[in-house]
Design a protein around this motif. Structure first.
Motif, short mmCIF file in Angstrom:
data_model
loop_
_atom_site.label_atom_id
_atom_site.label_comp_id
_atom_site.label_asym_id
_atom_site.label_seq_id
_atom_site.Cartn_x
_atom_site.Cartn_y
_atom_site.Cartn_z
N UNK A 1 33.02 30.56 48.14
CA UNK A 1 33.04 30.12 46.75
C UNK A 1 31.61 29.74 46.36
N UNK A 2 31.38 29.67 45.07
CA UNK A 2 30.03 29.41 44.57
C UNK A 2 30.04 28.16 43.70
N UNK A 3 29.09 27.29 43.97
CA UNK A 3 29.01 26.06 43.19
C UNK A 3 27.63 25.95 42.54
N UNK A 4 27.53 26.35 41.28
CA UNK A 4 26.24 26.17 40.60
C UNK A 4 25.98 24.68 40.38
N UNK A 5 24.77 24.24 40.75
CA UNK A 5 24.44 22.82 40.60
C UNK A 5 23.20 22.70 39.73
N UNK A 6 23.33 21.92 38.67
CA UNK A 6 22.16 21.57 37.87
C UNK A 6 22.22 20.08 37.64
N UNK A 7 21.38 19.54 36.77
CA UNK A 7 21.43 18.10 36.53
C UNK A 7 22.86 17.74 36.11
N UNK A 8 23.40 16.72 36.74
CA UNK A 8 24.79 16.34 36.49
C UNK A 8 24.90 15.34 35.34
N UNK A 9 23.77 15.00 34.72
CA UNK A 9 23.72 14.08 33.57
C UNK A 9 24.59 12.85 33.84
N UNK A 10 24.26 12.14 34.92
CA UNK A 10 25.05 10.99 35.35
C UNK A 10 25.13 9.91 34.28
N UNK A 11 26.29 9.25 34.21
CA UNK A 11 26.40 8.08 33.36
C UNK A 11 25.59 6.93 33.94
N UNK A 12 25.52 6.89 35.29
CA UNK A 12 24.69 5.87 35.95
C UNK A 12 23.62 6.58 36.76
N UNK A 13 22.58 7.06 36.11
CA UNK A 13 21.61 7.92 36.78
C UNK A 13 20.64 7.14 37.68
N UNK A 14 20.65 7.41 38.98
CA UNK A 14 19.71 6.73 39.88
C UNK A 14 18.26 7.07 39.56
N UNK A 15 18.02 8.27 39.05
CA UNK A 15 16.65 8.70 38.76
C UNK A 15 16.02 7.83 37.68
N UNK A 16 16.84 7.45 36.69
CA UNK A 16 16.34 6.62 35.59
C UNK A 16 16.03 5.21 36.09
N UNK A 17 16.91 4.74 36.99
CA UNK A 17 16.73 3.39 37.52
C UNK A 17 15.42 3.26 38.28
N UNK A 18 15.05 4.29 39.05
CA UNK A 18 13.89 4.14 39.93
C UNK A 18 12.56 4.45 39.24
N UNK A 19 12.58 5.15 38.12
CA UNK A 19 11.31 5.56 37.48
C UNK A 19 10.46 4.34 37.16
N UNK A 20 9.23 4.28 37.68
CA UNK A 20 8.41 3.08 37.47
C UNK A 20 7.86 2.95 36.05
N UNK A 21 7.92 4.02 35.25
CA UNK A 21 7.26 3.96 33.95
C UNK A 21 8.21 4.20 32.78
N UNK A 22 9.50 4.25 33.03
CA UNK A 22 10.48 4.57 31.99
C UNK A 22 10.19 5.93 31.34
N UNK A 23 9.66 6.84 32.14
CA UNK A 23 9.34 8.16 31.59
C UNK A 23 10.57 9.05 31.54
N UNK A 24 11.66 8.62 32.16
CA UNK A 24 12.90 9.37 32.08
C UNK A 24 14.01 8.41 31.70
N UNK A 25 14.91 8.86 30.81
CA UNK A 25 15.93 7.94 30.33
C UNK A 25 17.15 8.72 29.83
N UNK A 26 18.22 7.96 29.58
CA UNK A 26 19.44 8.58 29.08
C UNK A 26 19.47 8.48 27.57
#
Lengths: 407, 332
Positions: B182-207
């Motif tokens: 089977x094939x599972x295409x994976x791209x950004x999952x646009x999390x409601x609780x995104x860990x990437x946003x939490x860790x960014x030191x400069x708020x350069x990424x956000x929801x």
């Protein structure tokens, strides 16, 4: 103010004068720095593509060395606590070795961060007022605060004491509060650094509560080991030998030994928990110690490093446990070198890289630092050692002047 | 209240000062164009504000500069938008893994639409960047849990499971789909609780209010902490300058989306922000030959995506991490 300027000028004069051996040492460090700087400029011009890192393993040698040297910096507290809290006088002479080691290690750590970021020109975005620091959410923001604070503390405390000595005055009592502050601060820098990794649920290898305790234990063994090496070298090659007592070295040896035993105990706990429960999350640790097989190919670039590192650390305990070898300076030097090297390998390649292998979607990709990358790291270490040498030269000359008449 | 406003004003004053020095007047213009050697950054670019702190006027000026940069660097006339998110919309994506044939048409449609780097014919170090990875997994290796456990979410019940540890995204058979996979295409999952946003030191990424995680490519410092934090390996770093042939550039761009990235910054899927905010579907959806991809408004109970979540057997990737993806995989 005028006195202070004179003090600075005097310090510069001391730092830049010495015998030919001293100049040769400085020159060799300068060579490292020049090669490192050249490589860094090359990286600025061409981008991080010149490193061995890619999307699969997106942190490598720079962040590893950053992590390791934050630990070395934190370990200065092991001299400060016995001296200032328990009034252990044997450490009076060597306390500057510790404090300046902290400064130099921080310089290495911070320059490695500079080398790692993709847009160094935008670094100010992290700072308050001129930027938008993501505080308190981001552990990196915390780390910048505690690291810079610790750097300032460790410049202020020994700097102030030296200045007072230069002026032939007793230090005022207020500096004591800064010294006391520096103790929890030292613990905090390595704790926050561990939290950078431990907080990531995406990376099961790092996502363990043991991370911060392990960081502290390994720092508290490798830091004193480094210090003992420095003290042994200074005793052998310079005339300051009479100020470094056997007893001070023996105390440091005990600290190093105990911390290493705790460090190995924590490592064992980690290994046990991961391998006995044997969930899918054991895969990174398996990669580190045994390698991973995929499509008939074995990926095991880190395996020798992992075993050599453990072997070095265990051997150092073996050398430090018996009194006979512990008190033999040659054996002691070997034990400390093995200790320092072992922890460096463990923190250097063994901690950061396996966290990325395999990737969260199951790809096994092996990281090897590029030549340029290694040269840049050597350059940062050159910077650290250069600063360490110059600062120690000044400190020991000024302190020595005050002490010599007692002879 | 007043004090708060005062503090805000003061804040604005401080930033405005930098800006006043930075832009506009004929006297300072040449200065602002000055390029800092080696890193080759103009003062104008260096002093740019965070996207969310810019006024409309400032945005306009920055866009002008960026369009000029695109013209000079890539030789194309582009249009960079700053379209706001639609009101009352949170985007969600659903993908039918029983239908997906692993053809990777979505991957290349995405590359084309979103101006990702192509492989350079001259420089072998400049490679392709893909925001979508299609992972091939042996059918036998799907966790038994996939077909069973219910998990309550804000947007409906889903099922748990699928282990990616055994995946392969470099599969290259003569013909897809292969039978046992089977094939599972994976791209950004646009999390409601995104860990990437939490860790960014400069708020350069956000929801964004429409649930999409975006990056300000002019604010990212390239520390790559977000890449370490992402459980889906959805973020890409520009290790060098992207390579884009002039005639392959999509000139319809969004500031937070598919404008061409800089070297040294992170990029990722935005559900085609430049399209979806104007009522169009993401490019990957349109490219899918088997209709495996569905997209819509999670806040609308009548939408197709809500129907899928309600009626089909649905799961999300790595549910146990609590990231609450808005990307749902389903089977019919």
């Amino acid at each position: 103010m005028r006195n202070f300027v004179q003090f600075i000028l005097y310090s510069l004069r001391i730092a830049l004068s010495g015998n030919s051996k001293y100049y040769a040492w400085l020159a060799s460090l300068l060579v490292l720095v020049i090669f490192g700087t050249y490589s860094y400029l090359y990286q600025l011009q061409n981008g991080l593509i010149i490193t061995g890192m890619r999307d699969q393993v997106s942190w490598g040698l720079y962040i590893s060395n950053f992590t390791f040297f934050v630990g070395v910096a934190a370990s200065a507290v092991l001299i400060v606590v016995p001296l200032y809290v328990y009034n252990y006088r044997e450490f009076e002479y060597i306390v500057t070795f510790g404090e300046f080691l902290a400064v130099s290690a921080l310089i290495i750590a911070l320059t490695n961060v500079l080398a790692d970021v993709g847009r160094v020109d935008r670094l100010f975005h992290m700072f308050p007022i001129i930027g938008t620091p993501n505080w308190p959410d981001s552990m990196l923001t915390w780390d910048i605060i505690v690291l810079n604070g610790y750097l300032l503390l460790n410049l202020l405390i020994p700097g102030y004491k030296l200045y007072k000595k230069y002026m032939n005055q007793e230090p005022s009592n207020w500096i004591r509060y800064f010294i006391l502050l520096s103790i929890p601060w030292a613990i905090s820098i390595h704790t926050v650094t561990a939290f950078i990794y431990a907080g990531l649920s995406a990376r099961p290898y790092w996502n363990t509560a043991l991370m911060a305790p392990r960081f502290i234990a390994s720092a508290f063994t490798s830091g004193p080991a480094m210090m003992i090496l420095v003290l042994l070298i200074i005793r052998r090659y310079t005339f300051y030998r009479k100020y470094i007592s056997d007893k001070a070295i023996s105390t440091l040896t005990q600290i190093t030994l105990i911390a290493m035993i705790i460090n190995l105990f924590l490592l064992l706990s980690e290994i046990y928990t991961v391998f006995y429960s044997a969930t899918v999350h054991q895969i990174s640790l398996k990669y580190l110690f045994f390698g991973l097989e995929h499509d008939g190919k074995l990926y095991a670039a880190l395996t020798p490093i992992a075993w050599i590192s453990v072997l070095m650390q265990v051997t150092s305990v073996g050398l430090l446990l018996p009194k006979r070898t512990r008190q033999n300076f040659k054996a002691l030097a070997l034990a400390c070198a093995l200790n320092f090297g072992g922890v460096w390998l463990e923190k250097g390649m063994g901690l950061i890289v396996p966290g990325f292998v395999p990737t969260p979607i199951g790809e096994i990709w092996e990281y090897m630092p590029s030549f340029m990358e290694a040269v840049i790291v050597l350059g940062t270490i050159g910077w650290g050692l250069l600063v360490y040498t110059l600062m120690l030269k000044v400190a020991k000359t000024i302190e020595g002047k005050q002490n010599l008449p007692e002879e | 209240m007043d004090r708060k406003k005062e503090a805000q004003d003061k804040d604005m004053g401080r930033r405005d000062f930098i800006k006043k020095v930075a832009v506009g007047s004929a006297v300072t213009a040449p200065l602002m164009n000055f390029q800092i050697p080696i890193v080759r950054v103009s003062l104008d670019e260096l002093l740019q504000k965070h996207f969310k702190e810019m006024s409309e006027e400032e945005k306009k000026r920055v866009i002008e500069r960026l369009e000029k940069e695109h013209r000079e660097r890539y030789g194309v006339d582009v249009k960079i938008k700053t379209t706001e998110p639609l009101k009352g919309v949170v985007w969600g994506y659903a993908l039918n893994i029983k239908r997906c044939i692993g053809c990777r048409r979505c991957v290349y449609a995405c590359v084309k639409e979103n101006n990702q780097s192509r492989a350079s014919p001259e420089d072998p170090t400049v490679g392709e960047i893909h925001w979508i990875r299609v992972v091939e997994i042996e059918k036998a290796k799907i966790e038994p849990g996939t077909e069973g456990t219910d998990f309550r979410t804000k947007f409906g019940d889903v099922k748990v499971g699928i282990s990616l540890e055994e995946g392969e995204h470099y599969y290259d058979p003569e013909k897809v789909p292969e039978k046992e996979y089977i094939y599972i295409p994976i791209q950004c999952q646009q999390c409601e609780k995104p860990p990437c946003v939490k860790v960014c030191p400069t708020k350069a990424t956000w929801k964004e209010p429409d649930g999409v995680i975006v990056v300000d490519y002019n604010w990212c410092i390239g520390c790559r902490y977000c890449m370490a934090a992402c459980p889906y390996w959805a973020r890409r770093f520009n290790w060098t300058w992207p390579y884009l042939p002039k005639d392959e550039i999509n000139p319809d761009m969004h500031y937070l989306g598919n404008r061409i990235r800089y070297r040294g910054v992170v990029e990722k899927c935005t559900f085609c922000i430049q399209r979806t905010r104007e009522g169009r579907y993401p490019a990957c959806l349109e490219a899918c030959p088997v209709g495996a991809r569905k997209f819509g408004n999670l806040l609308d109970p009548e939408s197709e995506i809500r129907k899928i979540i309600d009626e089909k057997r649905v799961f999300r990737l790595k549910e146990e991490l609590g990231t609450e993806p808005k990307f749902f995989y389903y089977m019919d």
